[in-house]
Every structure is written in structure tokens, then in C-alpha cells.
Design a protein around this motif. Sequence first.
Motif, PDB file in Angstrom:
ATOM      1  N   LEU A 198       0.704  -1.091  -0.136  1.00 44.95           N
ATOM      2  CA  LEU A 198      -0.121   0.004  -0.093  1.00 44.95           C
ATOM      3  C   LEU A 198       0.493   1.382  -0.024  1.00 44.95           C
ATOM      4  CD1 LEU A 198      -3.106  -0.782   2.100  1.00 44.95           C
ATOM      5  CD2 LEU A 198      -2.810  -1.148   0.350  1.00 44.95           C
ATOM      6  N   GLY A 199       1.551   0.823   0.111  1.00 50.58           N
ATOM      7  CA  GLY A 199       2.663   2.559   0.866  1.00 50.58           C
ATOM      8  C   GLY A 199       3.509   2.341   1.543  1.00 50.58           C
ATOM      9  N   LYS A 200       4.558   2.980   2.387  1.00 45.21           N
ATOM     10  CA  LYS A 200       5.785   3.650   3.273  1.00 45.21           C
ATOM     11  C   LYS A 200       4.369   3.817   4.631  1.00 45.21           C
ATOM     12  CE  LYS A 200       9.614   4.413   0.988  1.00 45.21           C
ATOM     13  NZ  LYS A 200      10.223   3.383   1.044  1.00 45.21           N
ATOM     14  N   ALA A 225      -6.414  -1.402  -4.038  1.00 42.17           N
ATOM     15  CA  ALA A 225      -5.378  -2.575  -4.166  1.00 42.17           C
ATOM     16  C   ALA A 225      -5.710  -3.326  -4.958  1.00 42.17           C
ATOM     17  CB  ALA A 225      -4.935  -2.884  -2.258  1.00 42.17           C
ATOM     18  N   GLU A 226      -5.323  -3.967  -5.665  1.00 40.35           N
ATOM     19  CA  GLU A 226      -6.179  -5.064  -6.747  1.00 40.35           C
ATOM     20  C   GLU A 226      -7.644  -4.917  -7.955  1.00 40.35           C
ATOM     21  OE1 GLU A 226      -4.382  -8.135  -7.614  1.00 40.35           O
ATOM     22  OE2 GLU A 226      -2.457  -6.665  -7.272  1.00 40.35           O
ATOM     23  N   GLY A 227      -8.061  -3.142  -7.823  1.00 36.56           N
ATOM     24  CA  GLY A 227      -9.283  -2.946  -8.125  1.00 36.56           C
ATOM     25  C   GLY A 227     -10.307  -2.626  -6.937  1.00 36.56           C
ATOM     26  N   ILE A 228      -9.425  -3.239  -5.359  1.00 36.35           N
ATOM     27  CA  ILE A 228     -10.159  -2.782  -4.562  1.00 36.35           C
ATOM     28  C   ILE A 228     -10.208  -1.707  -3.497  1.00 36.35           C
ATOM     29  CG2 ILE A 228     -11.384  -3.828  -1.766  1.00 36.35           C
ATOM     30  CD1 ILE A 228     -10.258  -6.644  -2.977  1.00 36.35           C
ATOM     31  N   SER A 229     -10.889  -0.624  -3.727  1.00 39.50           N
ATOM     32  CA  SER A 229     -11.186   0.297  -2.429  1.00 39.50           C
ATOM     33  C   SER A 229     -11.688  -0.316  -1.132  1.00 39.50           C
ATOM     34  CB  SER A 229     -12.312   1.278  -3.620  1.00 39.50           C
ATOM     35  OG  SER A 229     -12.126   2.835  -2.511  1.00 39.50           O
ATOM     36  N   MET A 230     -10.482   0.750  -0.359  1.00 45.17           N
ATOM     37  CA  MET A 230     -10.542   0.449   0.745  1.00 45.17           C
ATOM     38  C   MET A 230      -9.937   1.104   2.063  1.00 45.17           C
ATOM     39  SD  MET A 230      -7.338  -2.826   0.824  1.00 45.17           S
ATOM     40  CE  MET A 230      -7.929  -3.412   0.025  1.00 45.17           C
ATOM     41  N   ALA A 288      -8.130  -1.620   8.093  1.00 40.98           N
ATOM     42  CA  ALA A 288      -8.779  -1.997   6.721  1.00 40.98           C
ATOM     43  C   ALA A 288      -9.935  -2.016   6.263  1.00 40.98           C
ATOM     44  CB  ALA A 288      -7.697  -2.078   5.392  1.00 40.98           C
ATOM     45  N   VAL A 289     -11.161  -1.399   5.731  1.00 44.95           N
ATOM     46  CA  VAL A 289     -12.537  -1.714   5.800  1.00 44.95           C
ATOM     47  C   VAL A 289     -12.464  -1.519   4.326  1.00 44.95           C
ATOM     48  CG1 VAL A 289     -12.979  -1.611   8.336  1.00 44.95           C
ATOM     49  CG2 VAL A 289     -12.986   0.307   6.380  1.00 44.95           C
ATOM     50  N   LEU A 290     -13.538  -2.590   3.484  1.00 43.46           N
ATOM     51  CA  LEU A 290     -14.175  -2.414   1.601  1.00 43.46           C
ATOM     52  C   LEU A 290     -14.403  -0.927   1.788  1.00 43.46           C
ATOM     53  CD1 LEU A 290     -14.212  -3.383  -0.552  1.00 43.46           C
ATOM     54  CD2 LEU A 290     -16.725  -4.409   0.973  1.00 43.46           C
ATOM     55  N   ASN A 291     -14.526  -0.337   1.506  1.00 41.26           N
ATOM     56  CA  ASN A 291     -14.705   1.585   1.386  1.00 41.26           C
ATOM     57  C   ASN A 291     -16.633   1.286   0.739  1.00 41.26           C
ATOM     58  OD1 ASN A 291     -15.151   3.999   1.483  1.00 41.26           O
ATOM     59  ND2 ASN A 291     -13.580   4.820  -0.565  1.00 41.26           N
ATOM     60  N   LYS A 292     -17.167   0.035   1.456  1.00 46.88           N
ATOM     61  CA  LYS A 292     -18.716   0.269   0.645  1.00 46.88           C
ATOM     62  C   LYS A 292     -19.522  -0.417   1.699  1.00 46.88           C
ATOM     63  CE  LYS A 292     -20.499  -2.415  -2.059  1.00 46.88           C
ATOM     64  NZ  LYS A 292     -20.781  -3.995  -3.226  1.00 46.88           N
ATOM     65  N   CYS A 293     -20.888   0.749   2.777  1.00 50.35           N
ATOM     66  CA  CYS A 293     -21.621   0.524   3.932  1.00 50.35           C
ATOM     67  C   CYS A 293     -22.011  -0.728   3.570  1.00 50.35           C
ATOM     68  CB  CYS A 293     -22.081   2.002   3.946  1.00 50.35           C
ATOM     69  SG  CYS A 293     -22.926   1.374   5.512  1.00 50.35           S
ATOM     70  N   PRO A 294     -22.280  -2.031   4.701  1.00 54.80           N
ATOM     71  CA  PRO A 294     -22.884  -3.291   4.008  1.00 54.80           C
ATOM     72  C   PRO A 294     -25.066  -2.396   3.902  1.00 54.80           C
ATOM     73  CG  PRO A 294     -22.324  -2.776   6.607  1.00 54.80           C
ATOM     74  CD  PRO A 294     -21.403  -1.752   5.544  1.00 54.80           C
ATOM     75  N   HIS A 295     -24.697  -1.496   4.741  1.00 56.47           N
ATOM     76  CA  HIS A 295     -26.467  -0.824   4.420  1.00 56.47           C
ATOM     77  C   HIS A 295     -27.433  -0.619   2.731  1.00 56.47           C
ATOM     78  CE1 HIS A 295     -29.462   2.659   5.332  1.00 56.47           C
ATOM     79  NE2 HIS A 295     -30.348   0.837   4.961  1.00 56.47           N
ATOM     80  N   GLU A 337       7.173  -0.054   5.064  1.00 61.97           N
ATOM     81  CA  GLU A 337       6.448  -0.988   4.468  1.00 61.97           C
ATOM     82  C   GLU A 337       4.912  -1.467   4.659  1.00 61.97           C
ATOM     83  OE1 GLU A 337       8.612  -1.473  -0.133  1.00 61.97           O
ATOM     84  OE2 GLU A 337       8.448  -3.388   1.490  1.00 61.97           O
ATOM     85  N   VAL A 338       4.083  -0.780   3.968  1.00 65.92           N
ATOM     86  CA  VAL A 338       2.774  -1.631   4.676  1.00 65.92           C
ATOM     87  C   VAL A 338       2.042  -2.221   3.270  1.00 65.92           C
ATOM     88  CG1 VAL A 338       0.248  -0.709   5.366  1.00 65.92           C
ATOM     89  CG2 VAL A 338       2.006   1.175   5.981  1.00 65.92           C
ATOM     90  N   PHE A 339       1.381  -3.435   3.789  1.00 61.09           N
ATOM     91  CA  PHE A 339       0.753  -4.496   2.722  1.00 61.09           C
ATOM     92  C   PHE A 339      -1.047  -4.447   3.560  1.00 61.09           C
ATOM     93  CE2 PHE A 339       5.291  -5.109   2.813  1.00 61.09           C
ATOM     94  CZ  PHE A 339       5.520  -4.683   1.579  1.00 61.09           C
ATOM     95  N   VAL A 340      -1.253  -4.996   2.558  1.00 57.20           N
ATOM     96  CA  VAL A 340      -2.489  -5.673   2.861  1.00 57.20           C
ATOM     97  C   VAL A 340      -2.997  -6.760   1.582  1.00 57.20           C
ATOM     98  CG1 VAL A 340      -3.788  -4.469   0.819  1.00 57.20           C
ATOM     99  CG2 VAL A 340      -4.990  -5.003   2.864  1.00 57.20           C
ATOM    100  N   ASP A 341      -4.064  -7.253   3.000  1.00 52.77           N
ATOM    101  CA  ASP A 341      -4.165  -8.695   2.715  1.00 52.77           C
ATOM    102  C   ASP A 341      -5.160  -8.837   1.639  1.00 52.77           C
ATOM    103  OD1 ASP A 341      -2.039 -10.261   3.861  1.00 52.77           O
ATOM    104  OD2 ASP A 341      -3.014 -11.037   4.865  1.00 52.77           O
ATOM    105  N   VAL A 342      -5.309  -9.101   0.463  1.00 52.83           N
ATOM    106  CA  VAL A 342      -6.603  -9.097  -0.453  1.00 52.83           C
ATOM    107  C   VAL A 342      -6.935 -10.526  -1.536  1.00 52.83           C
ATOM    108  CG1 VAL A 342      -6.433  -6.863  -0.884  1.00 52.83           C
ATOM    109  CG2 VAL A 342      -5.043  -8.462  -2.159  1.00 52.83           C
ATOM    110  N   VAL A 343      -7.841 -11.390  -1.161  1.00 53.98           N
ATOM    111  CA  VAL A 343      -8.524 -12.369  -1.967  1.00 53.98           C
ATOM    112  C   VAL A 343      -7.805 -11.802  -3.685  1.00 53.98           C
ATOM    113  CG1 VAL A 343      -9.533 -14.145  -2.517  1.00 53.98           C
ATOM    114  CG2 VAL A 343      -9.873 -13.397  -0.664  1.00 53.98           C
ATOM    115  N   SER A 344      -7.137 -13.035  -4.106  1.00 49.03           N
ATOM    116  CA  SER A 344      -7.646 -13.011  -5.482  1.00 49.03           C
ATOM    117  C   SER A 344      -8.339 -13.439  -6.017  1.00 49.03           C
ATOM    118  CB  SER A 344      -5.776 -13.597  -5.847  1.00 49.03           C
ATOM    119  OG  SER A 344      -5.172 -13.893  -7.375  1.00 49.03           O
ATOM    120  N   LYS A 345      -7.727 -12.577  -7.445  1.00 53.91           N
ATOM    121  CA  LYS A 345      -9.809 -13.101  -8.050  1.00 53.91           C
ATOM    122  C   LYS A 345      -9.203 -14.126  -9.015  1.00 53.91           C
ATOM    123  CE  LYS A 345     -11.231  -8.571  -7.833  1.00 53.91           C
ATOM    124  NZ  LYS A 345     -11.594  -8.202  -8.420  1.00 53.91           N
ATOM    125  N   ASN A 346      -7.996 -15.001  -9.188  1.00 53.92           N
ATOM    126  CA  ASN A 346      -7.400 -15.842 -10.394  1.00 53.92           C
ATOM    127  C   ASN A 346      -7.656 -17.145  -9.093  1.00 53.92           C
ATOM    128  OD1 ASN A 346      -6.452 -14.163 -11.528  1.00 53.92           O
ATOM    129  ND2 ASN A 346      -4.251 -14.318 -11.492  1.00 53.92           N
TER     130      ASN A 346
END
Length: 126
Positions: A7-9, A23-28, A39-46, A117-126
Motif C-alpha cells: 500500500l505504501g510506506k 489494492a488489486e481493484g478493491i477500494s478500501m 483496513a475496511v472495504l470502502n462500502k457500507c453494508p447497508h 512498508e504497509v501491506f494488505v492481504d487481498v483475495v486473488s481473483k484468479n
Amino acid sequence: MSKQVLLGKVSDFPDEGAQVVVAEGISMVVARVGQEFCAVLNKCPHLGLPLTANKVEGRTITCPFHGSQFDMCSGENLDWVRGVGGVKLPEWTRRLIAMGKQPGPVQTFAVTVVGDEVFVDVVSKN
């Protein structure tokens, strides 16, 4: 399969508050909470509307549209549909605006810091 994405430094993130990253097309929304990053998904579940980085205080992120609040690190729902456009609503009105949806958590992502460095775990779409 999950994948670690840079994600960056550490210095790229404010000491307080948060910022939106993709990250990987996911807005967070990523926030520094004390000594850790969350980190949270940039999408309210409502209604699926975006959360915003400028609505993070401490560990709490608030949906700018309906006021639902979530814990940035666990994703736990803290309060559900508190208002509209910043106007607090009476309890009976809150149930109407919830549109029958039960309070739910926001999706979280594991964040790790390696060196500066800051990293986030995302689920690969492959």
C-alpha cells in the motif's frame, strides 16, 4: 488464495485519520489506529454506498450517508442507520431507513507492516 499487496510506506499514512486506497481493484479505507493499521472495504453494508476516510475517528468509521458506525479493526457494527445526511433520526425512523436490513459488519482486510512498508492481504481473483 490471498496475496499481500504493497500500500505504501508507513510515512504515507497520517498519524490520525485515514485515507482511501485501491489494492488489486478493491477500494478500501486504511487507518492508523494507535500502533497498528486497519483496513475496511470502502462500502457500507447497508446500501453499498462508499465510506470515506474523512469519517474516521479513532477506531470508528461512520457512513456519511446513513450514519452507520463500524469498528475499523474488527469490522463490527457499532450502530446502525443513525441518521440521514448528518441529521440524527428518532428510533422508529431509523428502522424505516434500515429498509429491513439487519446490522452487519463491514469487511476487513489484514494489514501488516514490514520495516517501513504497509501491506494488505487481498483475495486473488484468479
